[in-house]
Design a protein around this motif. Sequence first.
Motif, PDB file in Angstrom:
ATOM      1  N   MET A   1      52.090  28.149  23.283  1.00  0.00           N
ATOM      2  CA  MET A   1      50.686  28.164  23.635  1.00  0.00           C
ATOM      3  C   MET A   1      50.512  27.576  25.034  1.00  0.00           C
ATOM      4  SD  MET A   1      49.202  29.511  21.142  1.00  0.00           S
ATOM      5  CE  MET A   1      47.572  29.206  20.580  1.00  0.00           C
ATOM      6  N   MET A   2      49.616  28.173  25.771  1.00  0.00           N
ATOM      7  CA  MET A   2      49.302  27.657  27.096  1.00  0.00           C
ATOM      8  C   MET A   2      47.837  27.224  27.082  1.00  0.00           C
ATOM      9  SD  MET A   2      49.620  29.399  30.873  1.00  0.00           S
ATOM     10  CE  MET A   2      51.404  29.317  30.949  1.00  0.00           C
ATOM     11  N   LYS A   3      47.615  26.001  27.508  1.00  0.00           N
ATOM     12  CA  LYS A   3      46.260  25.462  27.540  1.00  0.00           C
ATOM     13  C   LYS A   3      45.770  25.454  28.981  1.00  0.00           C
ATOM     14  CE  LYS A   3      43.421  21.917  25.547  1.00  0.00           C
ATOM     15  NZ  LYS A   3      43.345  20.826  24.611  1.00  0.00           N
ATOM     16  N   LEU A   4      44.630  26.093  29.181  1.00  0.00           N
ATOM     17  CA  LEU A   4      44.013  26.180  30.497  1.00  0.00           C
ATOM     18  C   LEU A   4      42.527  25.875  30.369  1.00  0.00           C
ATOM     19  CD1 LEU A   4      45.607  29.579  31.523  1.00  0.00           C
ATOM     20  CD2 LEU A   4      46.167  27.372  32.564  1.00  0.00           C
ATOM     21  N   ARG A   5      42.084  24.879  31.096  1.00  0.00           N
ATOM     22  CA  ARG A   5      40.661  24.532  31.144  1.00  0.00           C
ATOM     23  C   ARG A   5      40.023  24.403  29.763  1.00  0.00           C
ATOM     24  NH1 ARG A   5      38.406  27.443  36.612  1.00  0.00           N
ATOM     25  NH2 ARG A   5      40.079  26.648  37.927  1.00  0.00           N
ATOM     26  N   GLY A   6      40.755  23.791  28.846  1.00  0.00           N
ATOM     27  CA  GLY A   6      40.241  23.554  27.508  1.00  0.00           C
ATOM     28  C   GLY A   6      40.382  24.718  26.542  1.00  0.00           C
ATOM     29  N   HIS A   7      40.985  25.802  26.985  1.00  0.00           N
ATOM     30  CA  HIS A   7      41.192  26.983  26.130  1.00  0.00           C
ATOM     31  C   HIS A   7      42.684  27.173  25.908  1.00  0.00           C
ATOM     32  CE1 HIS A   7      37.001  28.279  26.544  1.00  0.00           C
ATOM     33  NE2 HIS A   7      37.109  27.970  27.820  1.00  0.00           N
ATOM     34  N   GLU A   8      43.051  27.554  24.693  1.00  0.00           N
ATOM     35  CA  GLU A   8      44.457  27.838  24.387  1.00  0.00           C
ATOM     36  C   GLU A   8      44.684  29.337  24.323  1.00  0.00           C
ATOM     37  OE1 GLU A   8      45.952  25.832  20.941  1.00  0.00           O
ATOM     38  OE2 GLU A   8      46.250  23.983  22.071  1.00  0.00           O
ATOM     39  N   PHE A   9      45.796  29.746  24.911  1.00  0.00           N
ATOM     40  CA  PHE A   9      46.180  31.156  24.909  1.00  0.00           C
ATOM     41  C   PHE A   9      47.564  31.286  24.296  1.00  0.00           C
ATOM     42  CE2 PHE A   9      43.068  30.753  28.251  1.00  0.00           C
ATOM     43  CZ  PHE A   9      42.266  31.853  28.044  1.00  0.00           C
ATOM     44  N   ASP A  10      47.747  32.345  23.533  1.00  0.00           N
ATOM     45  CA  ASP A  10      49.035  32.621  22.906  1.00  0.00           C
ATOM     46  C   ASP A  10      49.975  33.181  23.966  1.00  0.00           C
ATOM     47  OD1 ASP A  10      51.098  33.059  21.164  1.00  0.00           O
ATOM     48  OD2 ASP A  10      50.196  34.815  20.213  1.00  0.00           O
ATOM     49  N   PHE A  11      50.511  32.274  24.777  1.00  0.00           N
ATOM     50  CA  PHE A  11      51.408  32.658  25.866  1.00  0.00           C
ATOM     51  C   PHE A  11      52.466  31.577  26.012  1.00  0.00           C
ATOM     52  CE2 PHE A  11      52.967  32.621  30.172  1.00  0.00           C
ATOM     53  CZ  PHE A  11      53.224  33.951  30.393  1.00  0.00           C
ATOM     54  N   ASP A  12      53.723  32.017  26.054  1.00  0.00           N
ATOM     55  CA  ASP A  12      54.853  31.099  26.213  1.00  0.00           C
ATOM     56  C   ASP A  12      55.828  31.749  27.183  1.00  0.00           C
ATOM     57  OD1 ASP A  12      57.159  29.564  26.017  1.00  0.00           O
ATOM     58  OD2 ASP A  12      57.012  29.326  23.848  1.00  0.00           O
ATOM     59  N   ILE A  13      56.037  31.116  28.321  1.00  0.00           N
ATOM     60  CA  ILE A  13      56.893  31.681  29.357  1.00  0.00           C
ATOM     61  C   ILE A  13      58.324  31.888  28.876  1.00  0.00           C
ATOM     62  CG2 ILE A  13      57.668  29.542  30.485  1.00  0.00           C
ATOM     63  CD1 ILE A  13      56.293  32.569  32.370  1.00  0.00           C
ATOM     64  N   SER A  14      58.717  31.213  27.783  1.00  0.00           N
ATOM     65  CA  SER A  14      60.068  31.398  27.250  1.00  0.00           C
ATOM     66  C   SER A  14      60.144  32.508  26.207  1.00  0.00           C
ATOM     67  CB  SER A  14      60.602  30.083  26.662  1.00  0.00           C
ATOM     68  OG  SER A  14      59.902  29.735  25.499  1.00  0.00           O
ATOM     69  N   CYS A  15      59.024  33.150  25.938  1.00  0.00           N
ATOM     70  CA  CYS A  15      58.999  34.302  25.028  1.00  0.00           C
ATOM     71  C   CYS A  15      59.264  35.562  25.871  1.00  0.00           C
ATOM     72  CB  CYS A  15      57.648  34.387  24.331  1.00  0.00           C
ATOM     73  SG  CYS A  15      57.442  35.872  23.333  1.00  0.00           S
ATOM     74  N   PRO A  16      60.298  36.317  25.567  1.00  0.00           N
ATOM     75  CA  PRO A  16      60.621  37.487  26.397  1.00  0.00           C
ATOM     76  C   PRO A  16      59.442  38.448  26.587  1.00  0.00           C
ATOM     77  CG  PRO A  16      62.413  37.061  24.880  1.00  0.00           C
ATOM     78  CD  PRO A  16      61.278  36.140  24.487  1.00  0.00           C
ATOM     79  N   GLU A  17      58.664  38.694  25.541  1.00  0.00           N
ATOM     80  CA  GLU A  17      57.540  39.625  25.667  1.00  0.00           C
ATOM     81  C   GLU A  17      56.467  39.064  26.603  1.00  0.00           C
ATOM     82  OE1 GLU A  17      58.654  38.564  22.613  1.00  0.00           O
ATOM     83  OE2 GLU A  17      59.714  40.364  21.979  1.00  0.00           O
ATOM     84  N   ASP A  18      56.191  37.773  26.499  1.00  0.00           N
ATOM     85  CA  ASP A  18      55.188  37.152  27.364  1.00  0.00           C
ATOM     86  C   ASP A  18      55.668  37.132  28.817  1.00  0.00           C
ATOM     87  OD1 ASP A  18      53.668  36.774  25.103  1.00  0.00           O
ATOM     88  OD2 ASP A  18      53.920  34.595  25.035  1.00  0.00           O
ATOM     89  N   LEU A  19      56.925  36.784  29.022  1.00  0.00           N
ATOM     90  CA  LEU A  19      57.465  36.765  30.379  1.00  0.00           C
ATOM     91  C   LEU A  19      57.474  38.172  30.967  1.00  0.00           C
ATOM     92  CD1 LEU A  19      58.717  35.334  32.767  1.00  0.00           C
ATOM     93  CD2 LEU A  19      60.943  35.480  31.617  1.00  0.00           C
ATOM     94  N   GLU A  20      57.823  39.165  30.161  1.00  0.00           N
ATOM     95  CA  GLU A  20      57.814  40.546  30.639  1.00  0.00           C
ATOM     96  C   GLU A  20      56.405  40.972  31.045  1.00  0.00           C
ATOM     97  OE1 GLU A  20      58.988  43.954  32.067  1.00  0.00           O
ATOM     98  OE2 GLU A  20      60.420  42.515  31.271  1.00  0.00           O
ATOM     99  N   ARG A  21      55.399  40.609  30.249  1.00  0.00           N
ATOM    100  CA  ARG A  21      54.000  40.928  30.574  1.00  0.00           C
ATOM    101  C   ARG A  21      53.586  40.231  31.874  1.00  0.00           C
ATOM    102  NH1 ARG A  21      52.076  39.486  26.121  1.00  0.00           N
ATOM    103  NH2 ARG A  21      51.160  37.485  26.682  1.00  0.00           N
ATOM    104  N   TYR A  22      53.976  38.975  32.032  1.00  0.00           N
ATOM    105  CA  TYR A  22      53.673  38.206  33.244  1.00  0.00           C
ATOM    106  C   TYR A  22      54.278  38.900  34.464  1.00  0.00           C
ATOM    107  CZ  TYR A  22      53.414  33.980  36.205  1.00  0.00           C
ATOM    108  OH  TYR A  22      53.159  33.074  37.207  1.00  0.00           O
TER     109      TYR A  22
END
Length: 128
Positions: A1-22
């Motif tokens: 999970m990535m927390k930005l400005r008080g909001h959490e997003f289902d994003f993990d830079i170590s997850c291959p799918e998330d990194l690929e999307r990034y």
Amino acid sequence: MMKLRGHEFDFDISCPEDLERYLRCSEEMTQKTASAPPMPADMTYPHGLRAYTDWMTAYVRLLTDWIDGIFGDGACNKLLGPKTSLSGVMSLCDEIGEAAVQQGNAVGLQIKKYMPNRATRRKADGKK
């Protein structure tokens, strides 16, 4: 999970799918910048200011599309509200980059814990 400005997003830079999307969203943004209007050298009223407004609008769109592409439609609006300035979206992009680095660093520490270097392994095996 990535927390930005008080909001959490289902994003993990170590997850291959998330990194690929990034990476994909970053590459798409880079490609789109080629067709974006150039930043005008002359920003005097009226023509130069209109050109600057067009440039700024294009870059706000590029960056908000990048954020929404990574975190899902509406993420940028959720984080910045409906009125988006170039300085606001650029600050948010900086925060995203810093949060991604923090996630990567945390994973790097875990990896180091489970993957000792060769000298440590050799010493444990009784070799020189």
